[in-house]
Scaffold this motif. Structure first.
Motif: not given
Length: 447
Positions: A385-411
């Motif tokens: 269950d990943q609903r706890d990620l809603l409204n959390k901030n992070g940073v894009a680790l890779t370009p999103l075109r539109p898919a990619g990888v982001v980093k949120i809370d160190g994950k």
């Protein structure tokens, strides 16, 4: 009156002596010709219940005796009976042997044992011993069906006829629902003591014991050679019994189920392996199982283990078929193998249901069961269950075109952009979570 004196003719006297001598010599020679003269004799025990393992042992014993150029085999029969299929095979072995075979009965030769004795060239009994009572029975102890009784009665009659014995006596030993005047009434089966058997031609000689038997056969006790079953053959005799076969399969399968419920290798797994090991060892020694059958079983076990790590059902199904094929093919008779395995599977299913009801689906067994239900209205059920990620901030680790990888809370999180391109290093916020689909959008740095 003049007395007449009869003179003795020496020539006539000589001729008379010669004739008497020739007659005595001929009589003695004839008896000597009739006397039993065996140069090499073998003693082979036929004890306990008749089963396929005994047939395997006797095949080896006869082969050994023939290879040593024996001219006499004494079968020491003491059995309550057993499988008629095994007895039939043993009877054929005796009939085809070039060696003279004597069936020696010093206690009992009932049912299948009677058939074996009738195939021998001679039957010798001791006072107090018995032969007969050859009606086939089922596992419940009841008389078999009419078709089986009729066929077995005919086989008994044919075996009796081999050495000129009365066929009706053999039939009276099998058929319950028929009256044989002078032999037995309806509703009973015929069994004979030693003296009665000799009267009816079902015993060629009655002796007091083994010593008198050897004297009757003209065999010296110190020259008699004994062939005993090996340890492996003794095990095979037990294992190939239909009852023991079923018990071993039950223990083996139930052990697997219990082991699946209890994580780790324990007592149940060890007992299961021992049961299956005995099953294959006994049938291998008896000459029924081959390395192919063992390999099929082992392959099936390995495929079932692979199913735990590669769920989908196909690998497990192939493994189950492989296990069943190996077990059935290893049995001396396919029908008996199916029957024993069917009983074992039924008992195993009952045990499995009891365990599930008491403890629920747990352990390795849960790996074979689909625990989640997938419904169209609910969409794909995410493993987490990943609903706890809603409204959390992070940073894009890779370009999103539109898919990619982001980093949120160190994950690291797999994500897709809400629309458009998001460059690596951009600040993002999670705007939507749908199952495993995490939607993010770039944070406007000018705000």
């Amino acid at each position: 009156m003049r007395s007449m004196r009869r003179t003795v003719n020496p020539l006539r006297l000589l001729l008379s002596v010669i004739c008497i001598a020739v007659a005595i010599l001929g009589f003695t020679t004839g008896h000597l010709a009739d006397a039993k003269t065996y140069h090499k004799a073998y003693w082979v025990p036929v004890e306990h219940e008749i089963e396929q393992g005994l047939g395997s042992f006797l095949k080896r014993a006869f082969a050994e005796a023939e290879s040593q150029q024996a001219d006499l085999i004494v079968l020491h029969i003491n059995t309550p009976g057993g499988e008629i299929g095994a007895a039939d095979s043993i009877g054929q072995l005796i009939r085809q042997s070039p060696v003279h075979v004597v069936a020696y009965i010093d206690n009992q030769a009932f049912s299948a044992g009677t058939y074996i004795a009738l195939n021998a060239n001679e039957i010798v009994m001791t006072p107090g011993s018995s032969i007969g009572a050859a009606t086939p029975i089922d596992l419940a102890g009841n008389a078999a069906d009419v078709k089986l009784i009729s066929g077995w009665s005919e086989k008994m009659a044919q075996a009796a006829a081999l050495n000129g014995r009365n066929e009706e006596v053999a039939r009276a030993m099998v058929e319950i629902d028929k009256e044989y005047p002078g032999l037995k009434g309806k509703g009973t089966v015929l069994s004979l003591g030693a003296e009665r058997a000799k009267e009816l031609g079902y015993a060629d000689q009655v002796v007091s014991g083994k010593a008198e038997l050897l004297s009757y056969l003209g065999v010296q006790a110190d020259s008699l050679q004994t062939i005993e079953p090996t340890v492996g053959e003794r095990v095979a005799r037990v294992v190939t019994s239909p009852v023991v076969m079923s018990l071993l399969l039950i223990v083996g399968l139930v052990g697997i189920v219990v082991e699946l419920f209890a994580p780790g290798f324990g007592v149940a797994g060890t007992i299961s392996l021992c049961a299956f090991g005995l099953y294959f060892f006994g049938h291998y020694v008896a000459g029924f199982a081959t390395w192919l059958h063992i390999a099929l079983f082992v392959l099936g076990i390995l495929l079932m283990i692979m199913e735990i790590f590669l769920p989908g059902g196909i690998v497990g199904a192939i493994g189950f078929i492989s296990i069943v094929t190996g077990l059935i093919m290893a049995a001396y008779d396919t029908q008996q193998g199916l029957a024993s395995l069917g009983i074992a599977v039924l008992v195993t299913v009952i045990v499995m249901l009891i365990l599930i009801k008491k403890y629920g689906i747990k352990g390795l067994f849960s790996k074979f069961i689909l625990g989640e239900v997938q419904r169209n209205e609910a969409g794909y059920v995410a493993p987490k269950d990943q609903r706890d990620l809603l409204n959390k901030n992070g940073v894009a680790l890779t370009p999103l075109r539109p898919a990619g990888v982001v980093k949120i809370d160190g994950k690291r999180i797999d994500a897709v952009s809400a629309g458009g391109f998001i460059a690596a290093g951009s600040q993002i916020v999670v705007s939507q979570v749908e199952g495993t689909r995490v939607v993010v959008q770039e944070i406007d740095q000018k705000e």
